[in-house]
Design a protein around this motif. Structure first.
Motif, PDB file in Angstrom:
ATOM      1  N   LEU A 105       0.655  -1.243   0.266  1.00  0.00           N
ATOM      2  CA  LEU A 105       0.176  -0.280  -0.021  1.00  0.00           C
ATOM      3  C   LEU A 105       0.906   1.530   0.009  1.00  0.00           C
ATOM      4  O   LEU A 105       0.493   2.735  -0.663  1.00  0.00           O
ATOM      5  N   ILE A 106       2.009   1.185   0.359  1.00  0.00           N
ATOM      6  CA  ILE A 106       2.485   2.761   1.222  1.00  0.00           C
ATOM      7  C   ILE A 106       3.675   2.668   0.092  1.00  0.00           C
ATOM      8  O   ILE A 106       3.757   4.042  -0.922  1.00  0.00           O
ATOM      9  N   THR A 107       4.222   1.609  -1.006  1.00  0.00           N
ATOM     10  CA  THR A 107       4.889   1.816  -2.180  1.00  0.00           C
ATOM     11  C   THR A 107       4.094   1.648  -3.434  1.00  0.00           C
ATOM     12  O   THR A 107       5.103   2.224  -4.238  1.00  0.00           O
ATOM     13  N   GLY A 108       3.232   0.859  -3.153  1.00  0.00           N
ATOM     14  CA  GLY A 108       2.817   1.092  -4.503  1.00  0.00           C
ATOM     15  C   GLY A 108       3.766  -0.383  -5.538  1.00  0.00           C
ATOM     16  O   GLY A 108       2.890  -0.469  -6.291  1.00  0.00           O
ATOM     17  N   GLU A 109       4.317  -0.948  -4.808  1.00  0.00           N
ATOM     18  CA  GLU A 109       4.568  -2.578  -5.546  1.00  0.00           C
ATOM     19  C   GLU A 109       4.243  -3.641  -5.460  1.00  0.00           C
ATOM     20  O   GLU A 109       4.023  -4.051  -3.966  1.00  0.00           O
ATOM     21  N   LYS A 110       3.245  -3.758  -5.815  1.00  0.00           N
ATOM     22  CA  LYS A 110       2.398  -4.916  -6.136  1.00  0.00           C
ATOM     23  C   LYS A 110       2.828  -6.684  -6.215  1.00  0.00           C
ATOM     24  O   LYS A 110       1.993  -7.893  -5.758  1.00  0.00           O
ATOM     25  N   ALA A 111       4.308  -7.074  -6.116  1.00  0.00           N
ATOM     26  CA  ALA A 111       4.613  -8.184  -6.881  1.00  0.00           C
ATOM     27  C   ALA A 111       4.676  -8.555  -5.679  1.00  0.00           C
ATOM     28  O   ALA A 111       4.914  -7.745  -4.211  1.00  0.00           O
ATOM     29  N   ILE A 112       5.028  -9.771  -5.553  1.00  0.00           N
ATOM     30  CA  ILE A 112       5.206 -11.250  -4.585  1.00  0.00           C
ATOM     31  C   ILE A 112       5.933 -12.611  -5.408  1.00  0.00           C
ATOM     32  O   ILE A 112       5.259 -12.881  -6.447  1.00  0.00           O
ATOM     33  N   SER A 113       7.310 -12.429  -5.093  1.00  0.00           N
ATOM     34  CA  SER A 113       7.962 -13.711  -5.606  1.00  0.00           C
ATOM     35  C   SER A 113       6.845 -15.058  -5.826  1.00  0.00           C
ATOM     36  O   SER A 113       5.771 -15.428  -5.207  1.00  0.00           O
ATOM     37  N   PHE A 114       7.177 -15.924  -6.335  1.00  0.00           N
ATOM     38  CA  PHE A 114       6.308 -16.708  -6.266  1.00  0.00           C
ATOM     39  C   PHE A 114       6.743 -18.094  -5.377  1.00  0.00           C
ATOM     40  O   PHE A 114       5.528 -18.670  -4.701  1.00  0.00           O
ATOM     41  N   THR A 115       8.083 -18.241  -4.858  1.00  0.00           N
ATOM     42  CA  THR A 115       8.297 -18.944  -3.576  1.00  0.00           C
ATOM     43  C   THR A 115       7.406 -17.838  -1.993  1.00  0.00           C
ATOM     44  O   THR A 115       6.831 -18.556  -1.588  1.00  0.00           O
ATOM     45  N   GLY A 116       7.472 -16.775  -2.277  1.00  0.00           N
ATOM     46  CA  GLY A 116       7.293 -15.608  -1.080  1.00  0.00           C
ATOM     47  C   GLY A 116       5.692 -16.145  -0.946  1.00  0.00           C
ATOM     48  O   GLY A 116       4.843 -15.960  -0.056  1.00  0.00           O
ATOM     49  N   CYS A 117       4.790 -16.368  -2.374  1.00  0.00           N
ATOM     50  CA  CYS A 117       3.172 -16.157  -2.337  1.00  0.00           C
ATOM     51  C   CYS A 117       2.939 -18.271  -2.086  1.00  0.00           C
ATOM     52  O   CYS A 117       2.121 -18.050  -0.529  1.00  0.00           O
ATOM     53  N   ALA A 118       3.924 -18.863  -1.800  1.00  0.00           N
ATOM     54  CA  ALA A 118       3.339 -20.629  -1.889  1.00  0.00           C
ATOM     55  C   ALA A 118       3.912 -20.272  -0.297  1.00  0.00           C
ATOM     56  O   ALA A 118       3.389 -20.716   0.869  1.00  0.00           O
ATOM     57  N   VAL A 119       4.784 -19.241   1.052  1.00  0.00           N
ATOM     58  CA  VAL A 119       4.933 -19.425   2.302  1.00  0.00           C
ATOM     59  C   VAL A 119       4.209 -18.512   2.613  1.00  0.00           C
ATOM     60  O   VAL A 119       3.745 -18.800   3.227  1.00  0.00           O
ATOM     61  N   GLN A 120       3.708 -17.612   2.007  1.00  0.00           N
ATOM     62  CA  GLN A 120       2.707 -16.550   2.983  1.00  0.00           C
ATOM     63  C   GLN A 120       1.772 -17.931   2.543  1.00  0.00           C
ATOM     64  O   GLN A 120       0.674 -17.747   4.352  1.00  0.00           O
ATOM     65  N   MET A 121       0.792 -18.514   1.593  1.00  0.00           N
ATOM     66  CA  MET A 121      -0.077 -19.464   1.556  1.00  0.00           C
ATOM     67  C   MET A 121      -0.048 -20.570   3.014  1.00  0.00           C
ATOM     68  O   MET A 121      -0.420 -20.600   3.336  1.00  0.00           O
ATOM     69  N   PHE A 122       1.154 -21.094   2.721  1.00  0.00           N
ATOM     70  CA  PHE A 122       1.623 -21.988   4.098  1.00  0.00           C
ATOM     71  C   PHE A 122       1.342 -21.720   5.134  1.00  0.00           C
ATOM     72  O   PHE A 122       0.320 -22.776   6.218  1.00  0.00           O
ATOM     73  N   ILE A 183      -1.476 -26.388  -4.519  1.00  0.00           N
ATOM     74  CA  ILE A 183      -2.002 -25.996  -5.809  1.00  0.00           C
ATOM     75  C   ILE A 183      -0.753 -24.919  -6.151  1.00  0.00           C
ATOM     76  O   ILE A 183      -0.942 -24.951  -7.699  1.00  0.00           O
ATOM     77  N   PHE A 184       0.389 -25.373  -5.290  1.00  0.00           N
ATOM     78  CA  PHE A 184       1.562 -24.674  -6.059  1.00  0.00           C
ATOM     79  C   PHE A 184       2.547 -26.031  -7.088  1.00  0.00           C
ATOM     80  O   PHE A 184       3.268 -25.212  -7.588  1.00  0.00           O
ATOM     81  N   THR A 185       2.138 -26.466  -7.062  1.00  0.00           N
ATOM     82  CA  THR A 185       2.779 -27.574  -8.349  1.00  0.00           C
ATOM     83  C   THR A 185       1.715 -27.270  -9.696  1.00  0.00           C
ATOM     84  O   THR A 185       1.911 -27.920 -10.361  1.00  0.00           O
ATOM     85  N   LEU A 186       0.563 -26.893  -9.605  1.00  0.00           N
ATOM     86  CA  LEU A 186       0.031 -26.398 -10.971  1.00  0.00           C
ATOM     87  C   LEU A 186       0.735 -25.462 -12.019  1.00  0.00           C
ATOM     88  O   LEU A 186       1.476 -25.137 -11.294  1.00  0.00           O
ATOM     89  N   PRO A 187       0.284 -25.608 -13.309  1.00  0.00           N
ATOM     90  CA  PRO A 187       0.795 -25.294 -13.986  1.00  0.00           C
ATOM     91  C   PRO A 187       0.654 -23.686 -14.147  1.00  0.00           C
ATOM     92  O   PRO A 187      -0.236 -22.715 -14.278  1.00  0.00           O
ATOM     93  N   PHE A 188       1.382 -22.715 -13.987  1.00  0.00           N
ATOM     94  CA  PHE A 188       1.768 -20.500 -14.599  1.00  0.00           C
ATOM     95  C   PHE A 188       1.916 -20.175 -15.329  1.00  0.00           C
ATOM     96  O   PHE A 188       3.107 -20.464 -15.428  1.00  0.00           O
TER      97      PHE A 188
END
Length: 360
Positions: A105-122, A183-188
């Motif tokens: 929200l504060i930086t406007g940077e909306k990206a999250i890495s593939f690994t970071g996304c998996a760790v966050q979900m876990f 989920i993260f073994t699906l093809p993206f």
């Protein structure tokens, strides 16, 4: 036969080439874009301020509640042990989502890495599942306290309580690991935009290339086991509790018995209500705006609700907090006096220890 063999080999090579191309295409997705609040560009700063202040209050409330329970011996009972574990789990639960959301929200940077996304979900699913199990254990604790008061110390011993907490954590994170893996073994291989402000299950699956892959069935089973199963066990506990309360002859006794459950019931209805709306509903009803609002409720508001409800409605926590506050003020006021500063360190430690014992 002679003409068929080259054709078969060519077909095999073509298939291998397609697989390699698909894997190369899939591997290009190294990050996702979280677009949850992108539709409100003018509200980015107000949302940051609101979420930051709420998060600060949530952390302070949960840490303060855990500290009060830890320092006061009369709170060293199963109910408050489970409450402190729930506060710890809620704190970690918010750490998995809110800091990243605030940065976005504060930086406007909306990206999250593939690994970071998996760790966050876990961690999000793991601590969320643990919260459901802990609320179930708290319901069981109230059921034993009211329905089997003479056997309470045996049925809810320190060992039993520790095993229940361990079971809640192991079950929550085991199921989280299974769901995250599937989920993260699906093809993206295509779009990278996730219609959410964090990596939740349904929005991430929508980004995948394939459909009808069975993963939604796995998630539905997970939600049934964790959300609906936990709620049914809590409901069963309260059916037994209400049946016992109705047999109490005095109105005062009924009111006292029910008051010990009111805080827990409030948290249960908010927690499971939001979770049911998000995870136990048809796929066709998915809406970015509605789901974002509901997700804010159970990622930001619900963790704040836990310490507030138990602090405002609980006399034991009130008493412990007042004693701790009085002791802190007394210590601050007298810390500047020459007599206090001239105390030997050993005497000072003994004075503080005696004051803490009195406050307990």
């Amino acid at each position: 036969m002679i003409l068929h063999r080259p054709s078969s080999e060519a077909s095999s090579e073509l298939q291998s080439f397609r697989i390699r191309s698909f894997m190369m295409n899939e591997s290009r997705v190294m990050e996702f874009i979280l677009i949850g609040f992108s539709e409100f560009p003018e509200l980015q700063i107000p949302l940051f301020v609101f979420f930051f202040l709420t998060y600060l209050v949530t952390l302070t409330g949960n840490v303060l509640l855990m500290t009060i329970i830890r320092l006061h011996r009369h709170l060293h009972v199963p109910m408050y042990f489970f409450l402190s574990m729930l506060s710890f789990s809620e704190t970690c639960y918010t750490l998995a989502v809110i800091p990243k959301m605030l940065v976005n929200l504060i930086t406007g940077e909306k990206a999250i890495s593939f690994t970071g996304c998996a760790v966050q979900m876990f961690f999000f699913i793991g601590f969320g599942g643990t919260n459901c199990m802990l609320l179930t254990a708290m319901g069981y604790d109230r059921c034993v306290a009211i329905c089997k008061p003479l056997h309470y110390k045996v049925l809810m011993s320190d060992r039993v309580c520790s095993h229940l907490v361990a079971f809640a954590a192991v079950t929550g994170f085991t199921l989280s690991l299974i769901v995250t893996y599937f989920i993260f073994t699906l093809p993206f291989c295509g779009g990278k935009e996730i219609n959410h402000f964090f990596c939740d299950m349904a929005p991430v699956i929508q980004v995948a290339c394939t459909e009808n892959n069975g993963i939604e069935t796995v998630i539905f089973v997970f939600c049934i086991v964790v959300v609906f199963g936990s709620f049914l066990l809590i409901l069963l506990s309260y059916l037994l509790i209400f049946n016992t309360i109705l047999k109490i002859p005095s109105t005062e006794g009924k009111s006292k018995a029910f008051s010990t459950c009111a805080s827990h019931l409030t948290v249960v209805f908010v927690h499971f209500g939001c979770a049911s709306i998000i995870y136990l509903r048809p796929k066709s009803t998915y809406s970015l705006q509605e789901d974002t609002l509901i997700s804010v409720t159970y990622t930001v508001v619900t963790p704040l609700l836990n310490p507030m409800v138990y602090s405002l409605r609980n006399k034991d926590v009130h008493l412990a907090f007042r004693k701790g506050l009085q002791f802190s003020i007394h210590l601050i006021v007298h810390s500047s006096s020459p007599l206090f500063l001239s105390f030997p360190m050993r005497t000072l430690r003994e004075t503080v220890s005696n004051a803490l014992l009195k406050s307990r």
